[in-house]
Design an enzyme around this catalytic site. Structure first.
Site, short mmCIF file in Angstrom:
data_model
loop_
_atom_site.label_atom_id
_atom_site.label_comp_id
_atom_site.label_asym_id
_atom_site.label_seq_id
_atom_site.Cartn_x
_atom_site.Cartn_y
_atom_site.Cartn_z
N ASP A 301 0.85 -1.21 0.00
CA ASP A 301 0.00 0.00 0.00
C ASP A 301 0.86 1.23 0.00
OD1 ASP A 301 -2.11 1.71 0.19
OD2 ASP A 301 -2.56 1.29 2.29
N GLU A 335 -2.64 10.26 -0.11
CA GLU A 335 -3.91 9.51 -0.13
C GLU A 335 -4.31 9.11 1.28
OE1 GLU A 335 -6.56 6.00 -0.23
OE2 GLU A 335 -4.57 6.14 0.61
N GLU A 336 -3.30 8.77 2.10
CA GLU A 336 -3.60 8.13 3.38
C GLU A 336 -4.22 9.05 4.41
OE1 GLU A 336 -3.74 5.17 3.62
OE2 GLU A 336 -2.14 4.09 2.58
ZN LIG Z 1 -3.62 2.66 -0.44
#
Ligand SMILES: [Zn+2]
Length: 482
Positions: A301, A335-336
Site C-alpha cells: 500500500d 492519499e492516506e
Molecule cells: Zn492505499
C-alpha cells in the site's frame, strides 16, 4: 500465442457475458468494436503477464529508497525525488512534481496497558490524525460497543468519562470488501464517542490477522465536538479486552499517545507521460499513491500500485506505434491522511478534465486480478464486453459496474471522467495493511505481473480506440465518502 481457437473462445465469452447481463447476445458476424490489429497488440500486452514484467523493480525502488513516507516526512521528499528520477530515467515525457500542501502529522510515543481487573500490556497505535493524550496518559474504565450504531444508542451518562472500545471485527473476503464495512469506526469513532462524553477511543484494528501488530489508518474529527485521542489495539489485544469484559468486572485501561499535528507541509503529485500520437491532449490517467503510513514501508500500500502503473505505461511506450491518446502516470501524494493529492489534481487540471478519456487507479496491493470495475456511459457496454474477453486469460473478465476507480481519482467523477479499476484478490492484503509488516517480501511478483498486464492492455485500448468511452451520466456524478 493466440490463434483462431482462442478467438472463438472470445466470441463465446462475449455471448455468455451478454446472456448473463440479460441482453441480446452479440451476433457471431457482428464486427468487433476493437479493430483486429489493435486487439492483437492488446493481447501481446496481456501475454506479458506470463513472461514477466519489471513492475517489481519499481516497487522495490520506491520502498527501498523512500521507505516510510507519510506526507511531510523526510521519506515523502525522497519519494518525490525517486518518482521524478525514475520516470525521467525510463523515458517518460513532461516529468514533473506538481506541488501542493497536505496535512503533516507525526507519531510519537505509544504505550498501552490494562490496569484492572488484571495487569496486561496492550499493543496499540495512534490512528492517523489523532490528538495526543496528556503526557501522563489517559486512564479510565472502558465501555465496549460493537459498532457506531450501538454507541449512538448509549445514554450519555453511561459514556461520560469513559474510554470507548469499539469492537467491530473486519471480515476476510476474497476481494477485500470487508474493509469498507468495518472502516467507519476508524474514520468516525472518535467524534461519535466524544459527542457522548467519552475521553478517548480504542478500536479493534481494521485488519484480518491475529498478530500483535495494530493497524493504523486515517480518521477525522467533526467540527464542534471535542477532539479525543484515538488508537487501534491489535486483534489479539481486542480479544483480551472482549474476554475481560465478559467477566463482568470493570475493565480499566491506560494509554499514552505522543502524536502531533504539525499543520501542513509541502508535497507533490509526481507525473510523467507517454504522449499520444494523434490526440495528445486527450488523457488516460493511470494512478497510484506514493505516500504510505509510516509504521511499515508501504510495499503493498501502495508501492505495488505505483509499480503496476509505471510498468504498464512503460510497456505501452515500448510498442512499435504509440496509441492515439496520452497516457499520464500520476503518483499521487497524501492519499492516506487527507486525499490532498487527488483533490489538487482535480482542481489544477479542471480545464482539461473534459479531455480526460479515462482514469484507472491501482491501490489494493499485489494480488492477482479477479475482475474489472468500470463506470462510464451505457454506450460503452459493447467495448467493455470486448475488454472483458481480452482480460479473460488473466482471470479478470468479470465486469462490475459503477465503481469509483480508487480514492485519488474519485474526485474526477464530478466531471464525468470514466473511472476504472482492476479488481484484485485481497484476502490476505488486510493482514498487513497499515502495519509494520507491509514490507517488500510480501509482494507477489507473478500476480503483480498479471495486474500490470491487465492495466497495460486496458490502457492501450482506452488510449487507442477512435471513440472514447462515454462520460459517466450526470445522475451518477457523486463523490463517495471515504
Ligand atoms: Zn492505499
Amino acid at each position: 500465442m493466440r490463434g483462431g481457437t482462442l478467438r472463438w473462445t472470445h466470441i463465446h465469452a462475449l455471448a455468455l457475458t451478454a446472456l448473463a447481463l440479460g441482453e441480446p447476445a452479440v451476433a457471431a458476424d457482428a464486427p468487433p468494436v476493437i479493430p483486429p490489429e489493435m486487439r492483437r497488440t492488446a493481447e501481446a500486452l496481456v501475454d506479458k503477464a506470463f513472461v514477466g514484467t519489471r513492475a517489481s523493480e519499481w516497487v522495490r525502488g520506491l520502498v527501498d529508497t523512500a521507505g516510510s513516507r507519510l506526507s511531510g516526512s523526510p521519506g515523502d521528499k525522497l519519494a518525490i525525488e525517486w518518482g521524478v528520477a525514475t520516470l525521467k530515467r525510463l523515458g517518460f515525457a513532461n516529468v514533473r512534481a506538481e506541488k501542493l500542501m497536505a496535512p503533516h502529522w507525526v507519531r510519537g510515543v505509544e504505550t498501552g496497558e490494562v490496569v484492572a481487573p488484571y495487569p496486561h500490556k496492550l499493543f496499540l497505535t495512534a490512528l492517523g490524525g489523532s490528538v495526543p493524550t496528556p503526557e501522563s496518559g489517559l486512564d479510565a474504565e472502558i465501555l465496549e460497543v460493537a459498532n457506531l450504531e450501538e454507541l449512538d444508542a448509549k445514554k450519555p451518562e453511561d459514556v461520560r468519562g469513559k474510554i470507548v472500545f469499539i469492537n467491530k471485527r473486519m471480515q476476510r473476503t476474497l476481494d477485500g470488501t470487508g474493509y469498507g464495512k468495518a472502516a467507519d469506526v476508524r474514520h468516525r469513532g472518535a467524534s461519535r464517542a466524544a459527542k457522548q462524553g467519552a475521553i478517548g477511543v480504542i478500536i479493534r484494528s481494521i485488519g484480518t490477522d491475529s498478530n500483535r501488530t495494530p493497524h493504523t489508518g486515517g480518521m477525522r474529527y467533526l467540527d464542534g465536538i471535542p477532539k479525543i485521542p484515538a488508537a487501534a489495539v491489535s486483534n489479539p489485544d481486542a480479544d483480551l479486552l472482549e474476554r475481560l469484559g465478559k467477566e463482568g468486572k470493570p475493565v480499566r485501561v491506560r494509554f499514552t499517545l505522543g502524536c502531533r499535528d504539525k499543520g501542513e507541509a509541502e508535497t507533490a503529485n509526481v507525473i510523467g507521460e507517454v504522449p499520444g500520437r494523434g490526440s495528445p491532449k486527450e488523457i488516460i490517467v493511470l494512478g497510484c499513491h506514493r505516500d504510505a503510513w509510516e509504521l511499515g514501508t508501504g510495499a503493498e500500500d501502495d508501492a505495488a500500485g505505483c509499480g503496476i502503473v509505471i510498468e504498464a505505461a512503460r510497456l505501452i511506450a515500448g510498442l512499435g506505434s504509440r496509441p492515439r491518446r496520452t497516457i499520464r502516470v500520476v503518483l499521487y501524494a497524501n492519499e492516506e491522511n487527507g486525499l490532498a493529492g487527488g483533490r489538487k489534481y482535480a482542481a489544477d487540471h479542471a480545464a482539461e478534465l473534459p479531455l480526460h478519456a479515462a482514469a484507472l487507479e491501482a491501490d489494493l496491493g499485489s494480488g492477482r486480478p479477479i475482475g474489472f470495475s468500470w463506470n462510464a456511459g451505457p454506450s460503452s457496454i459493447p467495448l467493455m464486453k470486448e475488454i472483458s474477453s481480452l482480460l479473460e486469460p488473466l482471470g479478470a473478465s468479470a465486469l462490475t459496474p459503477d465503481g469509483l476507480g480508487g480514492a485519488d481519482i474519485s474526485p474526477l467523477v464530478l466531471s464525468g471522467v470514466p473511472l476504472f479499476s482492476v479488481r484484485q484478490e485481497a484476502s490476505r492484503y488486510f493482514d498487513l495493511h497499515h502495519t509494520p509488516n507491509d514490507t517488500f517480501d510480501k509482494i507477489d511478483i507473478p500476480s503483480l505481473d498479471k495486474m500490470t498486464a491487465a492495466v497495460a492492455a486496458f490502457a492501450y485500448v482506452a488510449a487507442s480506440m477512435k471513440e472514447p468511452f462515454e462520460k459517466i451520466p450526470a445522475e451518477k456524478r457523486k463523490l463517495p465518502e471515504f
